[in-house]
Design an enzyme around this catalytic site. Structure first.
Site, mmCIF file in Angstrom:
data_model
loop_
_atom_site.group_PDB
_atom_site.id
_atom_site.type_symbol
_atom_site.label_atom_id
_atom_site.label_comp_id
_atom_site.label_asym_id
_atom_site.label_seq_id
_atom_site.Cartn_x
_atom_site.Cartn_y
_atom_site.Cartn_z
ATOM 1 N N GLU A 1 -50.291 -79.613 -36.369
ATOM 2 C CA GLU A 1 -51.532 -79.697 -37.151
ATOM 3 C C GLU A 1 -51.230 -79.964 -38.628
ATOM 4 O OE1 GLU A 1 -54.970 -77.128 -35.082
ATOM 5 O OE2 GLU A 1 -53.166 -75.956 -35.464
ATOM 6 N N GLU B 1 -51.359 -74.204 -27.629
ATOM 7 C CA GLU B 1 -52.150 -72.978 -27.799
ATOM 8 C C GLU B 1 -52.846 -72.523 -26.536
ATOM 9 O OE1 GLU B 1 -51.817 -74.733 -31.937
ATOM 10 O OE2 GLU B 1 -52.036 -75.490 -29.886
#
Length: 697
Positions: A105, A125
């Site tokens: 990210e 995740e």
């Protein structure tokens, strides 16, 4: 500025360098340091382009697990990524090792990305019951389109640098091992060509192309099967869809809402527990960290059947040569043929290359002569469950194998100490219980005998890591940890069917809980003859083993999937269990023989009797020291028996249900059912009296 993130400059390139061993995780210090270094780079009038890179073996590999469960300190990661994206100077991320989760990210907050060819990227995740919460669900699809973003985010799987380039995630892939040189070269190119700031949030081509696509509904439909019962994968689809239906800022708000829903889900707690438990099991109680580990550079395996062949593949897969010994050439040829077929099937699916098939097969040698084991470092016996046969084999191994060779049995139930008694070296004897199919299942239940040396214990745990298994060290008793509990569940499942339930009703309760298959479908997969032999072995040893309608199936050669008929019937080329009226008839006849009048049984009773009996038995296993910790039991059941990881394992699940609730039910069934395995465990009673949980031990 933080010591773990520094700013420097080479020519007209400003370098933001992260150095936070071992994996440059996004701790508070790293997040703060990134912001401070970015500000310094923005103010540096000599820097035309900024380059983000990391020292050590990897780019930012995700969140700092040392901060799990603690309140987030500012700056949070979304704010860090936003500040990077708002930079008025072009930012280049140079990726090596892995850029995972928050690490990717951060890279997506940069304008350009260059990766070494050995690098991998991903957003894992979902494997912790979460979704990317710092813009990953909004920025990634702007680079890849919906399909690839959904694949990566709903599975959490990594992609190679080559695939990342093809998908548009990175802009360049460079060979070699010098990430700084690769990053500087690309950053200099950006400067020399006067390339503009290119914020990912502003890219619209891929979003516009996929607007109105039915790909989201297709993924939801597919997830009903692939991720049955799971919460986070469906929320991931919702979040990615927001990138195609909402402006970027609103999509980020939607991502945050969905992220918090995942944070509040009990599944997240279960997956976090599973995550840490898997890492903790490698630490064996009472085994010093500096215990010497023996070299295992060659392996011998006895038996070329399903288990022996699968075990051999594990070692060949990591480059360790294997010799398989069989009694007859026909059996040996058949076993080697099946191994080749398995590899060929993997090659057809693109998982390995044809060259890897040949390389791995070249590491596996067949033999009919035990003398070929004389120089092996580790020998694993993988024949059927018969103590007399196993003792005979270990006597032969003792006479043939070199001093210091580890002699292991793949037994799933039998006494390791009795097996070791057939040798003059019980300190070198250990159980290595692989799970079927051995080349696929991740669990390796390593069983210590009373005389197994610390060196051998440490070595087999190291071997588990080497062959990419999750090794758990357990004590010696009938069935060890996993099968001891399974046998109790199996006994209750059988009793429930005897009393009036159907096999498919019992199985459905278990699959609704999250198991990939139920008790009876699992029996068909493993082979009904396996349990039959175990029961016969116990009967031969004088144990009082009750008659079973499953024995009748074995005697009629209904052995499960391998004969296309067991508890269920199967169609050619399919593993789907189909209820069989013939079995209903056999069960009905058995009830009449035993004088049983069938009754209606609720799903709740099935759940309690199948699951609570396991929890009670697990408490006894802990009392006896067969398992050192509750988390060892959780890991055994997650990786060996398909217990849903999002429920954290049977012990974690029991803590969530409430041990007082479980104890009350155990006491009730002890009164009503009367079987010895319903005798409440002393540890369970003590924990309830003290107001504690298994997790408190």
């Amino acid at each position: 500025m933080s010591d773990v993130v520094t700013y420097s400059r080479e020519g007209n390139v400003g370098l933001i360098t992260v150095n936070y061993p071992p994996v440059n995780a996004l701790s508070h210090a790293v997040r703060s340091g990134l912001v401070a270094a970015l500000e310094q780079g923005q103010k540096d009038s000599e820097a035309k382009v900024l380059l983000l890179l990391c020292e050590g073996r990897t780019f930012i590999a995700g969140a700092d697990i040392r901060e799990f469960g603690k309140p987030m300190q500012e700056p949070g990661l979304p704010a860090v990524v936003e500040q990077f994206e708002n930079s008025d100077k072009p930012l280049v991320a140079a990726i090596h090792g892995t850029a995972l989760g928050g690490g990717l990210e951060v890279a997506l907050g940069c304008d350009y990305r260059v990766a070494l060819s050995s690098a991998r990227v991903g957003l894992p995740e979902v494997k912790l019951g979460l979704l990317p919460g710092a813009g990953g669900t909004q920025r990634l699809p702007r680079l890849t389109g919906a399909q690839k973003a959904l694949e990566m985010i709903t599975t959490g799987n990594f992609v190679s640098a080559k695939d990342a380039l093809a998908a548009g995630i990175v802009d360049s892939v460079e060979d070699g091992g010098d990430v700084k040189a690769a990053g500087l070269a690309y950053a200099q190119k950006v400067a020399d060509e006067d390339k503009p700031v290119r914020r990912v949030r502003d890219l619209t081509d891929k979003v516009d192309a996929d607007k109105g696509s039915d790909v989201f509904e297709q993924f939801r439909t597919a997830l009903q099967k692939k991720a049955r019962g799971q919460f986070a994968p469906f929320k991931c689809v919702d979040a990615v869809e927001a990138a195609f239906t909402l402006p970027f800022a609103d999509g980020m708000k939607r991502e945050r809402e969905l992220f918090m829903e995942c944070m509040d889900s009990p599944q997240r707690a279960g997956l976090i527990h599973s995550f840490f438990a898997e890492r903790e099991v490698s630490k064996v109680k009472g085994l010093p960290k500096d215990t010497p580990v023996r070299d295992v550079n060659s392996v011998g395996i006895i038996g070329a059947g399903t288990m022996g062949g699968g075990i051999a593949m594990n070692f060949a897969n990591v480059g360790i040569p294997v010799t398989i010994v069989e009694m007859k050439q026909e059996a040996l040829d058949k076993g080697l043929g099946i191994i080749r077929k398995n590899y060929e099937n993997s090659a057809k699916k693109g998982r390995i290359t044809q060259q890897q098939v040949e390389d791995r097969m070249a590491l596996i040698t067949g033999s009919l002569d035990y003398d070929d084991f004389k120089d092996k470092d580790l020998i694993i016996e993988a024949v059927f469950e018969n103590m007399a046969v196993k003792k005979e084999i270990f006597t032969r191994l003792d006479s043939v194998c070199k001093p210091g060779a580890i002699l292991a049995s793949n037994t799933s139930t039998l006494d390791i100490d009795e097996i070791a008694s057939a040798t003059k070296r019980p300190e070198d004897v250990v159980g290595m219980h692989f799970f079927s199919p051995a080349n696929v299942m991740k669990l390796l239940e390593n069983v210590r005998g009373s005389k197994t040396s610390d060196e051998v214990k440490a070595t087999v745990m190291a071997v588990a890591r080497k062959i990419k298994k999750v090794g758990v060290m357990v004590g010696n008793c009938h069935g060890f940890v996993g099968n001891r509990m399974l046998h109790k569940r199996g006994a209750e499942a059988m009793a429930l069917v005897n009393e009036g339930a159907t096999p498919q009703q019992v199985d459905k309760v278990l699959t609704d809980l999250g198991y990939p298959m139920g008790q009876f479908a699992m029996s068909d997969l493993a082979g009904i003859d396996v349990g039959y032999r175990i029961r016969e072995e116990l009967r031969n040893a004088g144990e009082n083993v009750a008659p079973s309608w499953m024995d009748k199936l074995a005697e009629q050669n209904r052995l499960g999937q391998k004969t296309m008929a067991g508890v269920y019937k199967y169609e050619e080329g399919s593993r789907k269990p189909i209820p069989d009226p013939e079995v209903e008839k056999i069960i009905g006849e058995f009830r009449k023989e035993q004088g049983i009048t069938p009754r209606d049984i609720t799903d709740q009773e099935i759940l309690e009797r199948c699951m609570y009996v396991m929890v009670n038995e697990a408490a006894k296993i802990l009392e006896e020291g067969i398992a050192d910790r509750a988390l060892d039991i959780d890991v055994v059941w997650i990786y060996g028996y398909g217990f849903p990881a999002y429920r954290g394992g049977p012990m974690f699940w029991a803590d969530q249900i409430g041990l007082d609730v479980i104890l009350a039910a155990v006491e009730k069934y002890h009164r009503e059912v009367g079987a010895d395995h319903w005798e409440p465990a002393a540890l369970l009673k003590q924990l309830v009296a003290d107001g504690k949980k298994f997790g408190d031990l």
